[in-house]
Design a protein around this motif. Structure first.
Motif, PDB file in Angstrom:
ATOM      1  N   HIS A  84      39.436  39.271  43.734  1.00  9.78           N
ATOM      2  CA  HIS A  84      40.479  40.264  43.453  1.00  9.78           C
ATOM      3  C   HIS A  84      39.803  41.636  43.425  1.00  9.78           C
ATOM      4  N   VAL A  85      40.056  42.446  44.453  1.00 14.49           N
ATOM      5  CA  VAL A  85      39.331  43.705  44.623  1.00 14.49           C
ATOM      6  C   VAL A  85      40.133  44.866  44.039  1.00 14.49           C
ATOM      7  N   SER A  86      39.648  45.365  42.918  1.00 16.50           N
ATOM      8  CA  SER A  86      40.222  46.556  42.298  1.00 16.50           C
ATOM      9  C   SER A  86      39.255  47.716  42.526  1.00 16.50           C
ATOM     10  N   ALA A  87      39.259  48.705  41.619  1.00 16.09           N
ATOM     11  CA  ALA A  87      38.396  49.872  41.782  1.00 16.09           C
ATOM     12  C   ALA A  87      38.229  50.568  40.449  1.00 16.09           C
ATOM     13  N   GLY A  88      37.183  51.384  40.358  1.00 17.01           N
ATOM     14  CA  GLY A  88      37.049  52.274  39.226  1.00 17.01           C
ATOM     15  C   GLY A  88      36.376  51.694  38.005  1.00 17.01           C
ATOM     16  N   HIS A  89      36.555  52.416  36.889  1.00 16.63           N
ATOM     17  CA  HIS A  89      35.835  52.135  35.653  1.00 16.63           C
ATOM     18  C   HIS A  89      36.704  52.595  34.491  1.00 16.63           C
ATOM     19  N   HIS A  90      36.886  51.740  33.472  1.00 19.12           N
ATOM     20  CA  HIS A  90      37.846  52.064  32.415  1.00 19.12           C
ATOM     21  C   HIS A  90      37.326  53.055  31.386  1.00 19.12           C
ATOM     22  N   GLU A  91      36.014  53.316  31.348  1.00 15.43           N
ATOM     23  CA  GLU A  91      35.454  54.217  30.343  1.00 15.43           C
ATOM     24  C   GLU A  91      35.378  55.668  30.831  1.00 15.43           C
ATOM     25  N   ILE A  92      35.603  55.908  32.108  1.00 15.85           N
ATOM     26  CA  ILE A  92      35.474  57.251  32.668  1.00 15.85           C
ATOM     27  C   ILE A  92      36.835  57.673  33.209  1.00 15.85           C
ATOM     28  N   ASP A  93      37.363  58.805  32.728  1.00 22.58           N
ATOM     29  CA  ASP A  93      38.724  59.204  33.075  1.00 22.58           C
ATOM     30  C   ASP A  93      38.952  59.275  34.583  1.00 22.58           C
ATOM     31  N   ALA A  94      38.066  59.956  35.292  1.00 19.99           N
ATOM     32  CA  ALA A  94      38.266  60.146  36.728  1.00 19.99           C
ATOM     33  C   ALA A  94      38.315  58.807  37.454  1.00 19.99           C
ATOM     34  N   ALA A  95      37.445  57.877  37.080  1.00 18.83           N
ATOM     35  CA  ALA A  95      37.412  56.561  37.716  1.00 18.83           C
ATOM     36  C   ALA A  95      38.603  55.718  37.292  1.00 18.83           C
ATOM     37  N   SER A  96      39.040  55.874  36.051  1.00 16.74           N
ATOM     38  CA  SER A  96      40.194  55.113  35.570  1.00 16.74           C
ATOM     39  C   SER A  96      41.464  55.509  36.300  1.00 16.74           C
ATOM     40  N   MET A  97      41.544  56.758  36.723  1.00 15.97           N
ATOM     41  CA  MET A  97      42.717  57.204  37.481  1.00 15.97           C
ATOM     42  C   MET A  97      42.737  56.604  38.891  1.00 15.97           C
ATOM     43  N   VAL A  98      41.601  56.064  39.330  1.00 17.57           N
ATOM     44  CA  VAL A  98      41.564  55.331  40.601  1.00 17.57           C
ATOM     45  C   VAL A  98      41.936  53.870  40.358  1.00 17.57           C
ATOM     46  N   PHE A 138      40.304  23.359  39.898  1.00 18.28           N
ATOM     47  CA  PHE A 138      40.963  24.340  39.033  1.00 18.28           C
ATOM     48  C   PHE A 138      40.592  25.738  39.533  1.00 18.28           C
ATOM     49  N   PRO A 139      41.574  26.555  39.971  1.00 19.45           N
ATOM     50  CA  PRO A 139      41.245  27.824  40.606  1.00 19.45           C
ATOM     51  C   PRO A 139      40.616  28.839  39.651  1.00 19.45           C
ATOM     52  N   VAL A 140      39.570  29.480  40.145  1.00 13.84           N
ATOM     53  CA  VAL A 140      38.871  30.537  39.412  1.00 13.84           C
ATOM     54  C   VAL A 140      38.930  31.803  40.256  1.00 13.84           C
ATOM     55  N   GLU A 141      39.505  32.829  39.679  1.00  8.21           N
ATOM     56  CA  GLU A 141      39.614  34.139  40.327  1.00  8.21           C
ATOM     57  C   GLU A 141      38.649  35.099  39.643  1.00  8.21           C
ATOM     58  N   ILE A 142      38.093  36.025  40.390  1.00  6.24           N
ATOM     59  CA  ILE A 142      37.289  37.068  39.766  1.00  6.24           C
ATOM     60  C   ILE A 142      37.801  38.426  40.217  1.00  6.24           C
ATOM     61  N   ARG A 143      37.960  39.298  39.258  1.00  5.65           N
ATOM     62  CA  ARG A 143      38.384  40.668  39.533  1.00  5.65           C
ATOM     63  C   ARG A 143      37.162  41.572  39.491  1.00  5.65           C
ATOM     64  N   LEU A 144      36.970  42.360  40.542  1.00  2.67           N
ATOM     65  CA  LEU A 144      35.822  43.259  40.566  1.00  2.67           C
ATOM     66  C   LEU A 144      36.226  44.620  41.108  1.00  2.67           C
ATOM     67  N   SER A 145      35.410  45.604  40.818  1.00  2.00           N
ATOM     68  CA  SER A 145      35.619  46.938  41.382  1.00  2.00           C
ATOM     69  C   SER A 145      34.920  46.993  42.733  1.00  2.00           C
ATOM     70  N   GLY A 146      35.712  47.208  43.787  1.00  2.00           N
ATOM     71  CA  GLY A 146      35.102  47.346  45.107  1.00  2.00           C
ATOM     72  C   GLY A 146      34.170  48.532  45.165  1.00  2.00           C
ATOM     73  N   ALA A 147      34.500  49.571  44.422  1.00  2.00           N
ATOM     74  CA  ALA A 147      33.656  50.746  44.227  1.00  2.00           C
ATOM     75  C   ALA A 147      33.991  51.304  42.855  1.00  2.00           C
ATOM     76  N   GLU A 148      33.002  51.881  42.177  1.00  2.00           N
ATOM     77  CA  GLU A 148      33.222  52.341  40.806  1.00  2.00           C
ATOM     78  C   GLU A 148      33.746  53.764  40.719  1.00  2.00           C
ATOM     79  N   TYR A 149      33.552  54.550  41.758  1.00  2.00           N
ATOM     80  CA  TYR A 149      34.013  55.945  41.797  1.00  2.00           C
ATOM     81  C   TYR A 149      33.456  56.751  40.621  1.00  2.00           C
ATOM     82  N   LEU A 150      32.157  56.618  40.418  1.00  2.00           N
ATOM     83  CA  LEU A 150      31.480  57.390  39.382  1.00  2.00           C
ATOM     84  C   LEU A 150      30.530  58.407  39.982  1.00  2.00           C
ATOM     85  N   GLY A 151      30.764  58.775  41.234  1.00  2.00           N
ATOM     86  CA  GLY A 151      29.869  59.709  41.900  1.00  2.00           C
ATOM     87  C   GLY A 151      28.515  59.075  42.154  1.00  2.00           C
TER      88      GLY A 151
END
Length: 667
Positions: free
Chosen positions: A253-267, A216-229
């Motif tokens: 699944h390589v995404s990016a950023g952080h949902h709680e910080i505006d600048a990172a969320s825009m990435v 049964f396939p298991v995928e994981i989504r992660l931030s390749g970088a958080e872009y929080l300085g």
């Protein structure tokens, strides 16, 4: 087949996926009061499966109803009462040949629903969250409970008919909090070292594996970088995470950023100021270090680029988010060689703004989104009619296309020599390239339809009488309003529309009157070209102003923000302005008088003169209501829509045009 790599099947676990184009996790905010999916939610996901995506992921499948929700509009993934809606949704996806995935998620220290209900949250150490919410340290039993919840959530998803689970391990959610040196300050076996910080995700993945069984396939989504300085982790750390997960999951699944910080969320959700495929390099680097297949996501709209990503080995899968709203049929169109009919995402954030403020996803250019269920059971018109559309802008083109698709005879008249309307003036603005592509697409679709197009043709009551249509749709638009201040007629004063069309009119120093979307975007463009730009706004804030409580309350006195305002795009502009030191915004400032040397204004610091070579006004539009109403008596049925009723935005014009055209012939 043109895109042979993109449409090559891929096997993850024992599951075969029909191509390499996945619909990335998206939640559906319009849940029942118990936070279960509605029939509209099922249709939201089913539309993507019909469109040819290999996998469709139901987002925010929260595994902990007590302590896992960051906001009320998130799906309960741990309540058996939701089984029926989940089963119907999984079946709606799989019966069209797509793989149904459920995104297992938990808010962790961002469990705002628990904070509001119980007055505290669980975190890594005892303390207080920056907003004052007490934090209790998770003990061993609580952590083991969380591991069990992810396992039972995965088992429940499989029981409901989902073919894959996607673990949300990025963007600042629970998994990433455990893996992050920034968040995880524990000193026991669940923190302190990289190996200890990885203990929770690896333990949860092992538990999930046991719960769903082999293959049964298991995928994981992660931030390749958080872009929080300096506060977040970089690509090197993201790569280390991926290497620790290698072989433990079936897709990284390589995404990016952080949902709680505006600048990172825009990435995470790239703005229109960023290039297409801006985050692909993260997946490409991680893929060099792992054997597990890798997916990339972010600002992907072009199948040519997607094909190159797969063919060059930068990733094995491309995941699309907002693009699945702009065009749920992208895979079908690309495979059939109809890529020039793909509606590409503008990255305007209309979908996010509406879901944030109104709880519903609406796409600015695809009127079906938000109306999926209604569209699936479309009722054809009882009577076919002759429809005359006056105006070939956003609303007029959509009305003509929809009416034509429904079998009506359509004549589209445009006063100028080109379809597209006033927004054609922004054709050369780099960050508006997808808008120009959209206008070209609509014009191209009209050229391939049965619509009769008459350019350089002004519609008058007399011309309507000669054509004798059954229906007239007035989509005449609006004209800029010039503020009534001394000097407005000066040779150094222009409207925003004129400047968009001829930027060479602007000198080295420019003042823009009006801090709405038009003024701010024009300011960004002029600042990018090296000019010194000052935006003057009478109200206490613009859509790009920080969300300060005092200014928000003062702004509300002027009418405040409403559903449809560019809430999230305003955040993107605000973040981008940090890169433009030559652009200044002055709020609560009144323009007094324009002269050859600049403009006198009155603001919080009193009366001042801002030196400028050019003054530009962007204070609003005057709807062409009288011109539209002059056509009202010329046909048995009459409709006015778009800016000639009330100037709003692309979404409003598109929705009104689509709905109006669908109503024709109903009786």
């Amino acid at each position: 087949m043109k895109y042979k790599h993109l449409f090559e099947p891929i096997q993850l676990g024992k599951q075969l996926f029909r191509n390499r184009i996945f619909a990335s996790p998206q939640d559906f905010p319009g849940l029942t009061s118990d936070r279960f999916l509605t029939k509209d939610g099922t249709a939201f996901y089913e539309l993507k499966a019909q469109g040819g995506y290999a996998s469709v992921c139901v987002g925010d499948f929260m595994v902990d109803s007590r302590a896992g929700h960051s906001h009320p509009f998130q799906l309960r993934g741990d309540d058996v009462r939701g089984k029926v809606s989940l089963t119907l949704t999984a079946n709606a996806i799989t019966r069209h040949g797509a793989v149904a995935s459920a995104e297992l998620n938990h808010a962790g220290i961002n469990a705002n629903v628990m904070a509001e209900r119980e007055g505290f949250i669980y975190g890594f150490t005892d303390g207080v969250r920056p907003d004052g919410v007490p934090v209790r340290a998770m003990d061993e039993a609580w952590i083991e409970r969380l591991i069990g919840l992810f396992a039972s959530g995965a088992a429940f998803a499989r029981q409901c008919g989902f073919n894959m689970v996607t673990i949300h391990g990025g963007h600042g959610w629970l998994f990433s909090q455990f893996m992050s040196p920034r968040d995880n300050k524990r000193t026991d076996r669940w923190g302190g070292t990289f190996e200890n910080r990885m203990r929770f995700p690896l333990s949860a993945i092992e538990a999930i594996r046991k719960a769903v069984g082999p293959g049964f396939p298991v995928e994981i989504r992660l931030s390749g970088a958080e872009y929080l300085g300096d506060d977040g982790y970089d690509l090197d750390y993201g790569t280390a995470i991926a290497k620790a997960l290698d072989g433990k999951v079936d897709l990284i699944h390589v995404s990016a950023g952080h949902h709680e910080i505006d600048a990172a969320s825009m990435v995470t959700h790239p703005s229109m100021f960023m290039p297409d495929g801006v985050n692909v390099h993260l997946a490409a680097e991680i893929k060099k270090h792992v054997k597990t297949p890798v997916a990339t996501v972010g600002a992907l709209t072009d199948p040519v680029m997607m094909e190159e990503i797969i063919a060059s080995g930068q990733a094995d899968v491309v995941a699309l988010g907002r693009q699945t709203l702009a065009d749920p049929n992208l895979p079908l169109k690309a495979r059939a060689g109809r890529e020039d009919e793909i509606n590409r995402c503008l990255r305007c954030y209309n979908c996010f703004s509406y879901s944030t403020m109104g709880g519903v996803f609406y796409c600015a250019t695809n009127p079906v989104i938000g109306n999926e269920l209604e569209s699936m059971f479309d009722i054809p018109p009882r009577k076919k009619k002759t429809v005359l559309v006056a105006g070939g802008g956003i609303g007029g083109m959509q009305a003509a296309l929809t009416a034509s698709e429904r079998g009506h005879k359509v004549i589209l008249c445009e006063k100028s020599g080109r379809l597209g309307g006033v927004l054609r003036c922004e054709a050369h603005i780099p960050f508006k390239k997808h808008l120009e592509e959209y206008l070209d697409l609509q014009a191209r679709l009209i050229s391939r339809s049965t619509v009769e197009v008459r350019l350089n043709t002004e519609v008058t009551p007399e011309s309507v009488a000669a054509l004798k249509p059954d229906v007239v749709i007035a989509a005449l638009g609006s004209r800029p309003v010039a503020p009534r201040i001394p000097g407005i007629d000066g040779d150094n004063v222009f409207g925003a529309e004129d400047v968009y069309d001829r930027p060479e009119l602007v000198g080295k120093r420019a003042v823009i009157l009006g801090g709405g979307l038009v003024g701010l975007e024009l300011g960004v463009y002029l600042a990018e070209t090296g000019r010194e730009v000052t935006v003057v706004e009478l109200l206490p804030r613009t859509c790009a102003s920080p969300d300060d409580k005092e200014t928000s309350e003062r702004f509300s006195a002027f009418g405040g923000m409403v559903v449809g305002d560019p809430l999230v795009h305003g955040i993107a502009i605000r973040e981008y302005l940090k890169k433009l030191p030559n652009m200044t915004i002055r709020t609560s400032t009144k323009a007094l008088e324009i002269n050859d040397n600049g403009i006198a204004v009155e603001g919080p610091d009193g009366v001042q003169t801002i030196g400028a070579d050019t003054i530009i006004y962007a204070v609003g539009q005057r709807p062409l209501r009288e011109e539209a109403q002059a056509l009202a008596a010329a046909a048995p049925e009459f409709h006015a829509l778009g800016d000639c009723v009330t100037p709003r935005n692309i979404f409003s014009a598109t929705q009104a045009a689509w709905s109006t055209a669908r109503d024709i012939g109903r009786v």
